[in-house]
Design an enzyme around this catalytic site. Structure first.
Site, short mmCIF file in Angstrom:
data_model
loop_
_atom_site.label_atom_id
_atom_site.label_comp_id
_atom_site.label_asym_id
_atom_site.label_seq_id
_atom_site.Cartn_x
_atom_site.Cartn_y
_atom_site.Cartn_z
N ASN A 9 0.87 -1.18 0.00
CA ASN A 9 0.00 0.00 0.00
C ASN A 9 0.91 1.22 0.00
O ASN A 9 1.46 1.59 1.03
CB ASN A 9 -0.89 -0.03 1.26
N TRP A 10 1.04 1.81 -1.19
CA TRP A 10 1.98 2.94 -1.29
C TRP A 10 1.43 4.24 -0.71
O TRP A 10 2.16 5.23 -0.62
CB TRP A 10 2.37 3.16 -2.77
N LYS A 11 0.14 4.25 -0.40
CA LYS A 11 -0.49 5.47 0.11
C LYS A 11 -0.23 6.63 -0.86
O LYS A 11 -0.18 6.40 -2.06
CB LYS A 11 0.00 5.77 1.53
N HIS A 96 -9.60 1.68 4.52
CA HIS A 96 -8.35 1.83 5.28
C HIS A 96 -8.59 2.80 6.44
O HIS A 96 -9.35 3.77 6.30
CB HIS A 96 -7.23 2.34 4.36
N GLU A 98 -6.95 5.18 7.54
CA GLU A 98 -6.70 6.59 7.21
C GLU A 98 -7.91 7.20 6.51
O GLU A 98 -8.24 8.37 6.72
CB GLU A 98 -5.42 6.70 6.36
N GLU A 168 -5.65 -4.36 10.69
CA GLU A 168 -4.57 -3.42 10.97
C GLU A 168 -4.89 -2.66 12.26
O GLU A 168 -5.70 -1.73 12.24
CB GLU A 168 -4.45 -2.40 9.82
N GLY A 174 2.40 2.60 10.82
CA GLY A 174 3.40 3.66 10.67
C GLY A 174 4.10 4.05 11.96
O GLY A 174 4.77 5.08 12.02
N SER A 214 3.21 -1.75 10.50
CA SER A 214 4.66 -1.83 10.71
C SER A 214 5.26 -3.20 10.37
O SER A 214 6.19 -3.65 11.03
CB SER A 214 5.01 -1.42 12.14
P1 PGA Z 1 2.70 0.62 7.70
O1 PGA Z 1 1.23 0.82 7.04
O2 PGA Z 1 3.21 -0.69 7.14
O3 PGA Z 1 3.48 1.80 7.24
O4 PGA Z 1 2.51 0.54 9.17
C1 PGA Z 1 0.35 -0.24 6.87
C2 PGA Z 1 -0.93 0.25 6.26
O5 PGA Z 1 -1.40 1.35 6.63
O6 PGA Z 1 -1.53 -0.42 5.39
#
Ligand code: PGA
Length: 249
Positions: A9-11, A96, A98, A168, A174, A214
């Site tokens: 997931n490159w966001k 997600h 976010e 998650e 993150g 993470s």
């Molecule tokens: P992260 O993000 O690996 O940077 O913790 C995971 C995600 O949000 O899918």
């Protein structure tokens, strides 16, 4: 029976040149691995470029990070399942944390998006997970179970491979903190039981459950050694060539 699935997931990261270099490298270092599948979910502007780079590799899935549930029309700024299919996507991340926290995504909107994706034969990667506060109050199972029901009740699928769930914990995204493989696996078992209630046991056994938060080359093997974790959704560590080590765990 569940093929391991490692998703990037490159966001909101990456330009065209860097993306091409990264994906070209990954195709050399990890796309040949037998018995597992990987996904790359870049921002929308990179989909067409990456489609060309992963073409002819059925084990590499191109994916989007969100979509809208209508097929077309006056929805400025949105993208639809037919559009994602048109550019070669086979998976789409839905809900997600976010998007839930910053862009008003709810269980109701997730349900509509998941249903639209399935209708168009795109595989949704539905994300669920609890906040730190909820975790500390012992509410993890309650939160993720309710998120699953909220997004999946009434959905019709005939095969577990039509759906992927990413668990998650929000406090692990993150932050460098991870759930322990044992605790994450227990939550996965709860998720699988809930899927069996929503669909049936056979479908629940076929749905792949990803851990996210993470994940790094150093910790992936521990998660994959458990009974019910079938892969990972990886953010930060998927932006580097060393994502290959995660796919090749
Ligand atoms: P992260 O993000 O690996 O940077 O913790 C995971 C995600 O949000 O899918």
């Amino acid at each position: 029976m569940r093929v391991p699935f490692l998703a990037a997931n490159w966001k909101m990261n990456m330009g065209r040149q860097a993306a091409r270099e990264l994906v070209q490298g990954l195709m050399e270092t990890c796309a040949q691995v037998e018995g597992r599948e990987m996904a790359i979910c870049p921002p929308f502007h990179l989909l067409a470029d990456i489609e060309k780079l992963v073409e002819g590799r059925p084990q590499v899935y191109l994916g989007a990070q969100d979509m809208y549930w209508q097929d077309s029309g006056a929805f400025t700024g949105e993208i639809s399942a037919p559009m994602l299919l048109d550019v070669g996507c086979r998976v789409v991340i839905i809900g997600h944390s976010e998007r839930r926290a910053m862009f008003g995504e709810t269980d109701e909107t997730c349900a509509k998006k998941v249903a639209a994706a399935v209708k168009h034969q795109l595989i949704p990667i539905l994300c669920v997970g609890e906040s730190l506060e909820e975790r500390e109050q012992g509410l993890t199972e309650k939160v993720v179970t309710s998120q699953l029901h909220g997004a999946l009740d009434g959905l019709e699928i005939s095969d577990g491979r039509q759906l992927i769930i990413a668990y998650e914990p929000i406090w692990a995204i993150g932050t460098g903190k991870t759930d322990t493989p044992q605790a994450a696996n227990e939550t996965m078992q709860t998720l699988r039981q809930t899927l069996a209630q929503i669909f049936n046991e056979e479908i629940a056994q076929g749905v792949r459950l990803l851990y996210g938060g993470s994940v790094k080359p150093e910790n992936i093997a521990g998660f994959m050694a458990t009974s019910d974790i079938d892969g990972a959704l990886v953010g930060g560590a998927s932006l580097k060539p060393s994502f290959a080590q995660i796919v090749n765990y």
